[in-house]
Design a protein around this motif. Structure first.
Motif, mmCIF file in Angstrom:
data_model
loop_
_atom_site.group_PDB
_atom_site.id
_atom_site.type_symbol
_atom_site.label_atom_id
_atom_site.label_comp_id
_atom_site.label_asym_id
_atom_site.label_seq_id
_atom_site.Cartn_x
_atom_site.Cartn_y
_atom_site.Cartn_z
ATOM 1 N N LEU A 348 154.239 -5.469 42.132
ATOM 2 C CA LEU A 348 153.610 -4.284 42.903
ATOM 3 C C LEU A 348 153.053 -3.449 41.517
ATOM 4 O O LEU A 348 153.667 -3.503 40.452
ATOM 5 N N LYS A 349 152.054 -2.903 41.742
ATOM 6 C CA LYS A 349 151.300 -1.998 40.865
ATOM 7 C C LYS A 349 150.670 -0.577 41.494
ATOM 8 O O LYS A 349 149.723 -0.918 42.582
ATOM 9 N N ALA A 350 151.043 0.612 41.482
ATOM 10 C CA ALA A 350 150.422 1.755 42.008
ATOM 11 C C ALA A 350 149.370 2.121 41.167
ATOM 12 O O ALA A 350 149.249 2.589 40.045
ATOM 13 N N ASP A 351 148.098 1.572 41.955
ATOM 14 C CA ASP A 351 146.993 2.238 40.917
ATOM 15 C C ASP A 351 146.395 3.500 41.600
ATOM 16 O O ASP A 351 145.928 3.553 42.834
ATOM 17 N N ARG A 352 146.794 4.227 40.699
ATOM 18 C CA ARG A 352 146.658 5.847 41.430
ATOM 19 C C ARG A 352 144.922 6.297 41.386
ATOM 20 O O ARG A 352 144.767 6.944 41.970
ATOM 21 N N THR A 353 144.452 5.704 40.555
ATOM 22 C CA THR A 353 142.897 5.751 40.450
ATOM 23 C C THR A 353 142.205 5.617 41.855
ATOM 24 O O THR A 353 141.448 6.188 42.241
ATOM 25 N N LEU A 357 148.178 0.578 46.746
ATOM 26 C CA LEU A 357 149.162 -0.072 46.153
ATOM 27 C C LEU A 357 148.818 -1.773 46.014
ATOM 28 O O LEU A 357 148.580 -2.317 47.070
ATOM 29 N N ARG A 358 148.682 -2.094 44.887
ATOM 30 C CA ARG A 358 148.151 -3.437 44.597
ATOM 31 C C ARG A 358 149.434 -4.282 44.465
ATOM 32 O O ARG A 358 150.474 -4.217 44.133
ATOM 33 N N VAL A 359 149.000 -5.670 45.201
ATOM 34 C CA VAL A 359 149.968 -6.602 45.177
ATOM 35 C C VAL A 359 149.466 -7.879 44.657
ATOM 36 O O VAL A 359 149.002 -8.676 45.397
ATOM 37 N N PRO A 360 149.505 -7.760 43.188
ATOM 38 C CA PRO A 360 148.891 -9.160 42.872
ATOM 39 C C PRO A 360 149.494 -10.612 43.310
ATOM 40 O O PRO A 360 148.667 -11.501 43.251
ATOM 41 N N GLY A 361 150.589 -10.375 43.509
ATOM 42 C CA GLY A 361 151.461 -11.728 43.874
ATOM 43 C C GLY A 361 152.602 -11.229 45.018
ATOM 44 O O GLY A 361 153.138 -10.503 44.988
#
Length: 412
Positions: A348-353, A357-361
């Motif tokens: 998980l990565k929160a792309d605040r720009t 909510l990114r889920v690369p895998g």
């Protein structure tokens, strides 16, 4: 000696951590969570581990979300870093299970550690303290005048210092190193935070007088910490009981023996566990555990990796420090708890720009029903995105759950 099945031990551990209240997902609040809910959750976990990584959400916020659902982050901020007559400070920072937020009332239980850390850290800074014998007094005087205050401001006030160590994460000016020594000794604490920057203050301006006046015997304090570990874990080995507060083997074993003798702990045998286990006398073993939760890498349910593997058959390693081409699952991976089992994991990565909510895998565990997992996980990801103030979920391509998740999140 009573024998427990591995499944019963797992349900006991989940109940102890607050995931099995009334047979549902932690009986989450029907309205907005408040201080009562916070205290109830902390009664289970005992502490919140802190970590500087902010790729998704700071570690000390997530365990409460996993148990309470969406709640205002200010609930933790106000409990940890503000004080008023109506809402007194509930939490304070110290080294418990690594850097942690602990209940204010538990601070005296670690005073023996403050003395121990003071001795060991002083040895590590002997050359600095020999060269600058007045620096400790200067820092304390400056904090008294300026606090709560950050290390950068103190450095400027005291004329700076020489940077030590290699790499940007480990550079410390002399002033910062002395601040951390004084924090470890209990001579300074965190008055508040600005962003994630610690602002130091004197304990007498942060903690109540009745807390500051307590200094229990080390042996009694350690025994109480192990008792709290047992309450938080439900059933655990001796090594797991002492790991919760990072206690030494000698201290842990003696405390466990005494708690067994006192009737606070019951020795049990768990099928498949090589080592002796101990169950807290008040531990509950529900017949089933329902509901779902995403767990951050520093959640107390899973932070002891060998215990997570023994309880759930879930081998978990954080891969932050692994070079990207060598990562198996991703940079910051959250296990997914569903109906009492760890069934999947998502990077998980929160792309605040971009406000997503990114889920690369996204990866299902072997022999799990992906058709059942995918909609539950999609709903959990959307809920987490909304809690973080993001507009949606963007699923990447890695993992066997990526395609079904992408279809579900796109459809919603």
């Amino acid at each position: 000696m009573e024998t427990m099945s591995a499944a019963a031990a797992r349900r006991t551990a989940l109940a102890a951590q607050g995931f099995a209240a009334q047979g549902s997902t932690a009986a989450r609040p029907t309205g907005e969570a408040n201080r009562q809910h916070l205290n109830r959750a902390l009664g289970r976990t005992k502490l919140l581990q802190m970590d500087s990584v902010n790729v998704a959400v700071r570690a000390h916020y997530m365990p409460l979300y996993s148990r309470l659902g969406a709640y205002p982050a200010e609930l933790v901020d106000n409990a940890a870093w503000t004080h008023s007559a109506k809402k007194p400070r509930l939490l304070v920072e110290y080294w418990a299970h690594e850097a942690s937020l602990i209940p204010v009332r538990d601070w005296p239980l670690l005073r023996w550690r403050m003395r121990e850390h003071g001795s060991s850290w002083r040895r590590g800074l002997r050359e600095l303290l020999d060269d600058s014998p007045g620096l400790i007094d200067d820092v304390l005087a400056a904090v008294k005048d300026l606090g709560p205050v950050g290390a950068g401001t103190l450095e400027r006030e005291l004329g700076g210092g020489t940077r030590q160590g290699r790499g940007p994460w480990w550079n410390r000016t002399d002033t910062k190193r002395v601040c951390e020594l004084l924090f470890a000794m209990g001579e300074l604490t965190t008055g508040t935070r600005r962003g994630f920057e610690r602002l130091y203050d004197l304990p007498e301006r942060v903690l109540p007088p009745d807390v500051l006046s307590q200094d229990p015997d080390e042996h009694d304090a350690v025994r109480e910490l192990v008792r709290r570990s047992a309450d938080a874990l439900g059933v655990a080995t001796e090594a797991e009981l002492r790991d919760y507060y990072r206690l030494s083997p000698q201290r842990g074993r003696r405390a466990v023996d005494e708690l067994v003798e006192n009737g606070d702990l019951e020795p049990v045998a768990v099928h498949g566990w090589r080592n002796q286990a101990y169950r807290h006398v008040d531990a509950r073993t529900p017949r089933r555990v329902r509901g779902s939760a995403l767990l951050c890498p520093f959640d107390p349910l899973i932070w002891e990796r060998s215990r997570a593997e023994r309880l759930f058959g879930f081998r978990y390693r954080i891969e932050i420090y692994v070079p990207q081409p060598q990562r198996e699952y991703g940079y910051y991976v959250f296990p997914f708890l569903l109906d009492g089992e760890l069934v999947a994991r998502v990077d998980l990565k929160a792309d605040r720009t971009a406000k997503v909510l990114r889920v690369p895998g996204a990866f299902g565990e072997p022999d799990r029903d992906l058709g059942k997992i995918a909609p539950e996980l999609a709903a959990a990801l959307h809920d987490m995105a909304a809690w973080l103030g993001l507009d949606g979920v963007a699923v990447g391509t890695r993992g066997d759950l990526a395609d079904p998740l992408r279809a579900l999140t796109a459809a919603s």
